[in-house]
Design an enzyme around this catalytic site. Structure first.
Site, PDB file in Angstrom:
ATOM      1  N   GLY A 233       0.776  -1.241   0.000  1.00  0.00           N
ATOM      2  CA  GLY A 233       0.000   0.000   0.000  1.00  0.00           C
ATOM      3  C   GLY A 233       0.800   1.279   0.000  1.00  0.00           C
TER       4      GLY A 233
ATOM      5  N   PRO B  57       4.753  -4.624  -1.031  1.00  0.00           N
ATOM      6  CA  PRO B  57       4.342  -3.528  -1.916  1.00  0.00           C
ATOM      7  C   PRO B  57       4.185  -3.947  -3.376  1.00  0.00           C
ATOM      8  CG  PRO B  57       6.683  -3.414  -1.484  1.00  0.00           C
ATOM      9  CD  PRO B  57       6.197  -4.666  -0.835  1.00  0.00           C
ATOM     10  N   GLY B  58       3.350  -3.230  -4.070  1.00  0.00           N
ATOM     11  CA  GLY B  58       3.244  -3.362  -5.518  1.00  0.00           C
ATOM     12  C   GLY B  58       3.678  -2.032  -6.123  1.00  0.00           C
ATOM     13  N   ARG B  59       2.793  -1.058  -5.949  1.00  0.00           N
ATOM     14  CA  ARG B  59       2.994   0.282  -6.520  1.00  0.00           C
ATOM     15  C   ARG B  59       4.385   0.880  -6.220  1.00  0.00           C
ATOM     16  NH1 ARG B  59      -1.520   3.418  -6.712  1.00  0.00           N
ATOM     17  NH2 ARG B  59      -2.369   1.836  -5.339  1.00  0.00           N
TER      18      ARG B  59
ATOM     19  N   TYR C 163     -10.682   5.761 -10.247  1.00  0.00           N
ATOM     20  CA  TYR C 163     -10.407   6.430  -8.965  1.00  0.00           C
ATOM     21  C   TYR C 163     -10.188   7.933  -9.118  1.00  0.00           C
ATOM     22  CZ  TYR C 163      -8.556   1.623  -8.501  1.00  0.00           C
ATOM     23  OH  TYR C 163      -8.362   0.276  -8.551  1.00  0.00           O
TER      24      TYR C 163
ATOM     25  N   CYS D  81     -15.854   4.321 -27.048  1.00  0.00           N
ATOM     26  CA  CYS D  81     -17.201   4.839 -27.249  1.00  0.00           C
ATOM     27  C   CYS D  81     -17.870   4.948 -25.878  1.00  0.00           C
ATOM     28  CB  CYS D  81     -17.954   3.888 -28.173  1.00  0.00           C
ATOM     29  SG  CYS D  81     -19.506   4.569 -28.685  1.00  0.00           S
ATOM     30  N   GLU D  82     -17.371   5.843 -25.064  1.00  0.00           N
ATOM     31  CA  GLU D  82     -17.921   6.074 -23.728  1.00  0.00           C
ATOM     32  C   GLU D  82     -17.412   7.435 -23.233  1.00  0.00           C
ATOM     33  OE1 GLU D  82     -18.187   2.734 -21.129  1.00  0.00           O
ATOM     34  OE2 GLU D  82     -18.136   3.968 -19.328  1.00  0.00           O
TER      35      GLU D  82
ATOM     36  N   TYR E 239      -0.600  -0.977 -11.773  1.00  0.00           N
ATOM     37  CA  TYR E 239      -2.040  -0.990 -12.065  1.00  0.00           C
ATOM     38  C   TYR E 239      -2.339  -0.299 -13.396  1.00  0.00           C
ATOM     39  CZ  TYR E 239      -1.840  -2.343  -7.220  1.00  0.00           C
ATOM     40  OH  TYR E 239      -1.512  -2.986  -6.052  1.00  0.00           O
TER      41      TYR E 239
HETATM   42  N1  LLP Z   1      -1.141  -6.549  -0.328  1.00  0.00           N
HETATM   43  C1  LLP Z   1      -2.462  -6.740  -0.430  1.00  0.00           C
HETATM   44  C2  LLP Z   1      -3.113  -7.727   0.425  1.00  0.00           C
HETATM   45  C3  LLP Z   1      -3.203  -5.980  -1.345  1.00  0.00           C
HETATM   46  O1  LLP Z   1      -4.527  -6.147  -1.410  1.00  0.00           O
HETATM   47  C4  LLP Z   1      -2.546  -5.042  -2.164  1.00  0.00           C
HETATM   48  C5  LLP Z   1      -3.302  -4.263  -3.145  1.00  0.00           C
HETATM   49  C6  LLP Z   1      -1.164  -4.887  -2.024  1.00  0.00           C
HETATM   50  C7  LLP Z   1      -0.492  -5.661  -1.090  1.00  0.00           C
HETATM   51  C8  LLP Z   1      -0.365  -3.937  -2.854  1.00  0.00           C
HETATM   52  O2  LLP Z   1      -0.787  -2.621  -2.734  1.00  0.00           O
HETATM   53  P1  LLP Z   1       0.170  -1.475  -3.343  1.00  0.00           P
HETATM   54  O3  LLP Z   1       1.473  -1.543  -2.609  1.00  0.00           O
HETATM   55  O4  LLP Z   1       0.372  -1.775  -4.783  1.00  0.00           O
HETATM   56  O5  LLP Z   1      -0.563  -0.219  -3.142  1.00  0.00           O
HETATM   57  N2  LLP Z   1      -5.909  -0.765  -8.489  1.00  0.00           N
HETATM   58  C9  LLP Z   1      -5.621   0.144  -7.403  1.00  0.00           C
HETATM   59  C10 LLP Z   1      -4.902  -0.536  -6.288  1.00  0.00           C
HETATM   60  C11 LLP Z   1      -5.611  -1.755  -5.747  1.00  0.00           C
HETATM   61  C12 LLP Z   1      -4.767  -2.521  -4.802  1.00  0.00           C
HETATM   62  C13 LLP Z   1      -5.330  -3.831  -4.430  1.00  0.00           C
HETATM   63  N3  LLP Z   1      -4.524  -4.480  -3.439  1.00  0.00           N
HETATM   64  C14 LLP Z   1      -4.846   1.357  -7.938  1.00  0.00           C
HETATM   65  O6  LLP Z   1      -4.643   1.449  -9.145  1.00  0.00           O
HETATM   66  O7  LLP Z   1      -4.482   2.242  -7.180  1.00  0.00           O
END
Ligand code: LLP
Length: 417
Positions: free
Chosen positions: A223, A265-267, A307, A338-339, A374
């Protein structure tokens, strides 16, 4: 003004982007591995870094993560398969399956490979317990509060479907089925800063003490936000680590067992590494508004429509003349779908907003920044538009890591029955 960013300095230059456009056409995603590696290094104090692959699940990105000793999270059968193909060995907790349900095919795979299950529901624990006693499990706790850059990315509290509300009940199921509890996990949402850090750490302490079980891991979840707007600040990772590390030490001494601290983390790892390059096809006036229409839409990048997310946008002019006579225009940047909502420039709450960019003409290119997380992973075939290529810059080379989907391939699911 063409693409300029300190992070991508000297790598994604105008000429290099034009070369890629010539070779692969537009729209395209481009990722810079140097930025991913730089972000990985910022997290080196954590015992375990687990990549939330949903943010960017390309197998080649996963391979890069593996090379730097990053572990991986999977949230579906597809993500488990991606991790295996990328070379993650399903031992040593390398892959963890996190979800709130356990579908039959997933159950089969996690048992086959002994993949730990991070359970977000009691039903998941029952299901794995009945079929695979002694299976390694985590409890994903919903700490009854959450946070996130948007209400849709807040994963705590009673409005969120995620996690287990009553960890004691989870423990009784774990005991009943002789499951092997290895870790506790709290992820309060996506796009968080340090605001709730103290509260989350306390929650982890509280639940660890309450359950009083010898565990091997605690996970701070993912997150971590990144700066999208010029005024956004970088998260203070040292502070983040210190607070969590203190928490780990306290829990470890109370439970009297060694504990490893994990972050997921992802983002943070991939967001800033990626850009989306699209071409301007039309610049049209609608009353007082000017619309700049691109060949990439929300089927490619969903974050703005979903978002109202802000992404920095810059311009790459195709000829000097355009660049020279380039006053700023106030425009709405849109896609081809087309939206009406196929717009990249929203204000919070989904209202269409303007962006000031150098004047563009059909043929010029637009770069949408910080789309490594994402972006591609959330793309769809809406309006029957194929998935677009992904290119990775690594070791001074650009490598195609996903080719453009052919329309025939897209239709094959229907024509090949
Ligand atoms: N761990 C869990 C259990 C999660 O559900 C998520 C994200 C992460 C880690 C990684 O979160 P990050 O570090 O990437 O923020 N599509 C949305 C974000 C949805 C995230 C879902 N879960 C966006 O584009 O902001």
């Amino acid at each position: 003004m063409y693409y300029k960013s300190n992070l991508h300095k000297k790598i994604l230059t105008k000429n290099k982007i034009l070369y890629l456009i010539k070779k692969y056409k537009t729209p395209i995603w481009i990722y810079n591995a140097d930025i991913i590696i730089k972000q990985i290094k910022k997290l080196k104090k954590f015992d375990i870094v687990r990549f939330a692959q949903k943010s960017c699940s390309n197998i080649h990105i996963l391979k890069l993560m593996k090379k730097y000793n990053i572990k991986v999270d999977a949230v579906s059968l597809g993500e488990i398969k991606r991790a295996l193909i990328a070379g993650f060995k399903p031992k040593n907790n390398n892959i963890v399956f996190t979800s709130d349900i356990l579908e039959d095919e997933v159950l089969e795979k996690v048992i086959k490979y002994n993949i730990p299950v991070n359970a977000g529901s009691i039903d998941m624990l029952k299901k794995i317990g009945k079929t695979s006693p002694k299976h390694p499990v985590w409890i994903r706790i919903n700490p009854k509060f959450g946070d996130g850059h948007h209400i849709k990315t807040n994963t705590g509290g009673e409005n969120s479907k995620h996690g287990i509300w009553n960890p004691k009940q989870a423990l009784s199921i774990i005991k009943k089925y002789h499951l092997n509890l290895i870790g506790l996990h709290i992820h309060i949402g996506s796009g968080v800063n340090e605001k709730n850090l103290y509260k989350v750490c306390n929650a982890m302490k509280k639940y660890s003490i309450q359950l009083n079980e010898k565990i091997q891991f605690i996970s701070a979840g993912g997150g971590l936000n990144i700066p999208y707007k010029p005024e956004d600040k970088e998260i203070n990772i040292d502070n983040y680590f210190e607070k969590w590390n203190e928490t780990k030490k306290i829990i470890s001494s109370i439970l009297n067992c060694p504990i490893e601290l994990e972050i997921e983390p992802g983002r943070f790892l991939v967001g800033q590494s990626g850009i989306l390059v699209a071409q301007v096809y039309s610049v049209k006036k609608m009353g007082k508004n000017t619309f700049v229409i691109l060949n990439a839409g929300f089927n490619d990048l969903m974050r703005p429509i979903l978002y109202s997310s802000y992404h920095k946008i810059s311009v790459l002019h195709i000829n000097k003349k355009n660049k020279k006579n380039s006053p700023t225009i106030k425009c709405i940047i849109a896609g081809p779908l087309c939206e009406s909502g196929d717009i990249f420039t929203f204000k919070k709450k989904g209202l269409i907003f303007y962006r000031n960019i150098p004047k563009v003409y059909p043929g010029d290119y637009i770069i949408i920044h910080d789309t490594g997380a994402y972006g591609a992973s959330m793309s769809s075939n809406y309006n029957s538009r194929p998935l677009i290529p992904e290119i990775l810059y690594k070791k001074n080379k650009f490598k195609l890591i996903r080719r453009r989907q052919k329309i025939k391939e897209m239709l094959n699911l229907e024509t090949s029955i």
